[in-house]
Design a protein around this motif. Structure first.
Motif, PDB file in Angstrom:
ATOM      1  N   ASP A   7     -30.688  12.208 -35.988  1.00  0.00           N
ATOM      2  CA  ASP A   7     -30.665  10.752 -35.988  1.00  0.00           C
ATOM      3  C   ASP A   7     -29.215  10.296 -35.969  1.00  0.00           C
ATOM      4  OD1 ASP A   7     -33.532  10.282 -36.299  1.00  0.00           O
ATOM      5  OD2 ASP A   7     -33.268  11.113 -38.315  1.00  0.00           O
ATOM      6  N   LEU A   8     -28.976   9.158 -35.372  1.00  0.00           N
ATOM      7  CA  LEU A   8     -27.632   8.595 -35.384  1.00  0.00           C
ATOM      8  C   LEU A   8     -27.307   8.066 -36.766  1.00  0.00           C
ATOM      9  CD1 LEU A   8     -27.576   6.701 -31.959  1.00  0.00           C
ATOM     10  CD2 LEU A   8     -26.836   9.038 -32.463  1.00  0.00           C
ATOM     11  N   GLY A   9     -26.053   8.250 -37.183  1.00  0.00           N
ATOM     12  CA  GLY A   9     -25.634   7.818 -38.503  1.00  0.00           C
ATOM     13  C   GLY A   9     -24.797   8.887 -39.169  1.00  0.00           C
ATOM     14  N   SER A  10     -24.140   8.504 -40.259  1.00  0.00           N
ATOM     15  CA  SER A  10     -23.220   9.403 -40.949  1.00  0.00           C
ATOM     16  C   SER A  10     -23.902  10.117 -42.103  1.00  0.00           C
ATOM     17  CB  SER A  10     -22.017   8.617 -41.483  1.00  0.00           C
ATOM     18  OG  SER A  10     -21.309   8.023 -40.415  1.00  0.00           O
ATOM     19  N   SER A  11     -23.355  11.299 -42.433  1.00  0.00           N
ATOM     20  CA  SER A  11     -23.779  12.040 -43.611  1.00  0.00           C
ATOM     21  C   SER A  11     -23.054  11.487 -44.832  1.00  0.00           C
ATOM     22  CB  SER A  11     -23.420  13.519 -43.449  1.00  0.00           C
ATOM     23  OG  SER A  11     -24.043  14.066 -42.325  1.00  0.00           O
ATOM     24  N   PRO A  12     -23.471  11.907 -46.021  1.00  0.00           N
ATOM     25  CA  PRO A  12     -22.659  11.613 -47.203  1.00  0.00           C
ATOM     26  C   PRO A  12     -21.256  12.161 -47.008  1.00  0.00           C
ATOM     27  CG  PRO A  12     -24.803  12.437 -47.847  1.00  0.00           C
ATOM     28  CD  PRO A  12     -24.713  12.604 -46.357  1.00  0.00           C
ATOM     29  N   PRO A  13     -20.243  11.566 -47.626  1.00  0.00           N
ATOM     30  CA  PRO A  13     -18.849  11.942 -47.351  1.00  0.00           C
ATOM     31  C   PRO A  13     -18.568  13.440 -47.433  1.00  0.00           C
ATOM     32  CG  PRO A  13     -18.909   9.964 -48.663  1.00  0.00           C
ATOM     33  CD  PRO A  13     -20.338  10.440 -48.562  1.00  0.00           C
ATOM     34  N   LYS A  14     -19.189  14.139 -48.392  1.00  0.00           N
ATOM     35  CA  LYS A  14     -18.892  15.557 -48.559  1.00  0.00           C
ATOM     36  C   LYS A  14     -19.262  16.378 -47.331  1.00  0.00           C
ATOM     37  CE  LYS A  14     -20.160  19.607 -51.297  1.00  0.00           C
ATOM     38  NZ  LYS A  14     -20.951  20.139 -52.424  1.00  0.00           N
ATOM     39  N   THR A  15     -20.318  15.971 -46.625  1.00  0.00           N
ATOM     40  CA  THR A  15     -20.772  16.745 -45.464  1.00  0.00           C
ATOM     41  C   THR A  15     -20.506  16.031 -44.150  1.00  0.00           C
ATOM     42  OG1 THR A  15     -22.995  15.794 -45.745  1.00  0.00           O
ATOM     43  CG2 THR A  15     -22.567  17.939 -46.767  1.00  0.00           C
ATOM     44  N   ASP A  16     -19.717  14.970 -44.206  1.00  0.00           N
ATOM     45  CA  ASP A  16     -19.453  14.196 -42.995  1.00  0.00           C
ATOM     46  C   ASP A  16     -18.137  14.653 -42.369  1.00  0.00           C
ATOM     47  OD1 ASP A  16     -19.685  12.327 -41.009  1.00  0.00           O
ATOM     48  OD2 ASP A  16     -18.785  10.707 -42.192  1.00  0.00           O
ATOM     49  N   MET A  17     -18.234  15.310 -41.205  1.00  0.00           N
ATOM     50  CA  MET A  17     -17.030  15.750 -40.492  1.00  0.00           C
ATOM     51  C   MET A  17     -16.518  14.609 -39.618  1.00  0.00           C
ATOM     52  SD  MET A  17     -18.138  19.570 -39.305  1.00  0.00           S
ATOM     53  CE  MET A  17     -19.550  18.902 -38.439  1.00  0.00           C
ATOM     54  N   LYS A  18     -15.219  14.475 -39.576  1.00  0.00           N
ATOM     55  CA  LYS A  18     -14.589  13.442 -38.767  1.00  0.00           C
ATOM     56  C   LYS A  18     -14.090  13.985 -37.424  1.00  0.00           C
ATOM     57  CE  LYS A  18     -15.187  10.106 -41.622  1.00  0.00           C
ATOM     58  NZ  LYS A  18     -16.188   9.043 -41.284  1.00  0.00           N
TER      59      LYS A  18
END
Length: 546
Positions: free
Chosen positions: A99-110
């Motif tokens: 799904d489109l959207g971000s993960s929680p910060p800990k698992t969100d790669m930039k």
């Protein structure tokens, strides 16, 4: 540039990456990290102190791509997406959903990183990611797919862009999974390989600290990982805290000997652990064509074939293995198609042209080149020849194309000669003058002519074509091949004569001169434009009295 230093660094790396894969615990921490030298510096930061010279670091991309086999470089997560629950590494790609959207910060790669290097026949891949935040223990996985894989955001699935069908694994796809602590230590490295429709565990590899702070490698330096242990400023990500930046390196050739390493797609994933059934979270995917051919071609020459009214064109060129692994079964084809038996493979000279020394196309090492020459026929004077080079990667094939224009302008020519003599013959109880003439017609051009004729007309004014005079005589010659000569002859009864001044001399027969002209014409073949080709006119003068 200190080439000896670079050469020594490459040799140190090659010698270091020789150990056994089944080492699961660290027996002795390596004094240095072999995959760090000579290619891309793996040191837990992105700075490139060497500038344009090797080794690289992430901040030098894309400026130093000439040093790499294939540099994807830094890929930003511009449209974040998250895997749905149930999308596992153990399943084929066609079953994965997101799904489109971000993960929680800990698992969100930039951002994700990938670059491939070839060193002494080994394929070295460097990779990494930076994340939004870091706490506790983190896990990252890096997939290297052999089949092309892209996102389909409309359906939340992955497709093969070549076939348009759902993406699938290929035997030889590799997953490298890392776990590391908030202290920066890389604790676990797991290697997986897709085989026979399933994810095959290749084992855990024990890693330990090296002489480079923050860098952890196995004793044989086949796989390394590093994180930033201090605050780090990354130009494309800003300031990141310890643990937010991760980079790794693997020697695919030594780690998985015998593997086909022609990857086409890279995917970085954040995950719950390094286990094969771990939940995968955020991902970044990008093209990563490790194996690549480059073909260049030029037209070596074109020869008009008069017998068939076609052109024989010769193409030559060079095929270079721009990828990181050996490819096999190199072939070359063209459109228009090469004539069977005309294609040959040779070594290349300094200018990239084929020599006369044959070279086998059975295999082509990374960075190697092979030259070719082939011929094709065309029914036009100018043609665009498109060459396709292909090679097998083991699981599939790679291709490249290039084109060259061949052109030729065959000359056309027609010449006629003429001689004549005077006879006196009895006709209707009178003695009359008869002019006999003869000569030859020669096709002086490079192509054949059809329906060739000789035009004859008496007393033609200067500059007038005898074929254009009303009532002229035509003598059929037929077809005339290039270079062919045919004779002709005929006669006529003149009705006037001229003197040396061009005046009529019927009343002064001893000064009579009989003049007439001939020219030849024939039809050109369609390949050279068709139409009529005509010779210059030739005049002969026959005095009545010699």
């Amino acid at each position: 540039m200190d080439t000896q230093y670079i050469r020594n660094a490459m040799q140190r790396m090659t010698g270091a990456v020789v150990g056994a894969l089944l080492c699961s615990t660290l027996a002795l921490a390596p004094a240095h990290a072999g995959v760090l030298t000579g290619m891309l510096v793996l040191d837990g930061n992105t700075a490139d102190p060497s500038g344009a010279a090797p080794p690289d670091d992430w901040e030098s991309f894309p400026a130093n791509q000439a040093n790499t086999v294939r540099a994807t470089g830094i890929v930003a997560d511009t449209v974040p997406a998250v895997f749905r629950n149930g999308s596992k590494d153990t399943l084929d790609i066609g079953t994965w959903r997101y799904d489109l959207g971000s993960s929680p910060p800990k698992t969100d790669m930039k951002n994700g990183y990938a670059a491939a290097y070839s060193n002494a026949g080994d394929l070295i891949i460097n990779f990494g990611a930076d994340r939004d935040s870091f706490s506790g223990t983190a896990s990252l996985g890096f997939w290297f797919f052999k089949n092309p894989v892209v996102r389909n955001d409309a359906t939340g699935t992955f497709i093969n862009p070549v076939t348009g069908q759902p993406a699938t694994h290929a035997d030889g796809d590799v997953l490298v999974a890392f776990e590391y602590s908030n202290g920066g230590a890389v604790t676990t490295v797991r290697i997986f390989k897709w085989q026979a429709g399933a994810l095959a565990d290749q084992g855990s590899i024990g890693v330990g600290p090296t002489s480079v702070a923050g860098v952890y490698c196995d004793p044989a330096d086949r796989v390394c990982g590093a994180t930033n242990n201090t605050t780090l400023n990354i130009p494309w990500a800003g300031t990141v805290q310890p643990g937010q930046f991760f980079e790794g390196g693997i020697n695919i050739t030594k780690l998985l000997p015998g593997s086909d390493s022609c990857f086409s797609t890279f995917m970085a994933t954040s995950r719950s652990s390094a286990e094969p059934n771990a939940s995968i979270k955020n991902f970044i995917i990008a093209s990563f064509p490790v194996c690549r051919l480059e073909v260049t071609t030029v037209c070596e020459g074109s020869v008009f074939q008069a017998a068939t009214n076609t052109v024989l064109n010769t193409l030559k060129g060079r095929i270079t293995n721009e990828g990181g692994g050996t490819v096999t079964s190199v072939s070359v084809s063209s459109k228009p198609a090469f004539i069977a038996g005309t294609v040959g493979f040779f070594t290349c000279d300094a200018g990239g042209s084929p020599t006369t020394t044959p070279q086998s196309p059975a295999s082509l090492a990374a960075g190697g080149a092979i030259c070719f020459r082939g011929q094709y026929s065309s029914n036009t004077l100018t043609t665009l020849g498109t060459v396709t080079a292909a090679a097998s990667t083991g699981s599939g094939s790679i291709t490249d194309t290039d084109s060259a224009t061949c052109t030729t302008t065959p000359p056309g020519g027609l010449a006629v000669t003429k001689v004549c003599d005077v006879d006196l013959v009895a006709q209707n109880n009178q003695l009359v003058v008869k002019i006999n003439y003869s000569g030859s017609v020669t096709n002086t051009g490079a192509y054949g002519l059809t329906d060739v004729k000789v035009c004859e007309s008496a007393e033609v004014a200067p500059g007038v074509d005898p074929c254009s005079v009303a009532g002229h005589t035509e003598i059929a010659i037929g077809n005339l091949d290039a270079g062919a000569v045919k004779a002709y002859s005929s006669s006529y009864f003149p009705n006037q004569a001229l003197n040396g001044q061009g005046l009529s001399t019927l009343g002064n027969p001893e000064a009579a001169i009989f003049k007439d002209k001939v020219s030849a014409k024939g039809t050109r073949p369609v390949i050279v434009g068709g139409g009529v080709l005509q010779s210059p006119a030739t005049e002969a003068a026959c005095p009545l009295c010699k």
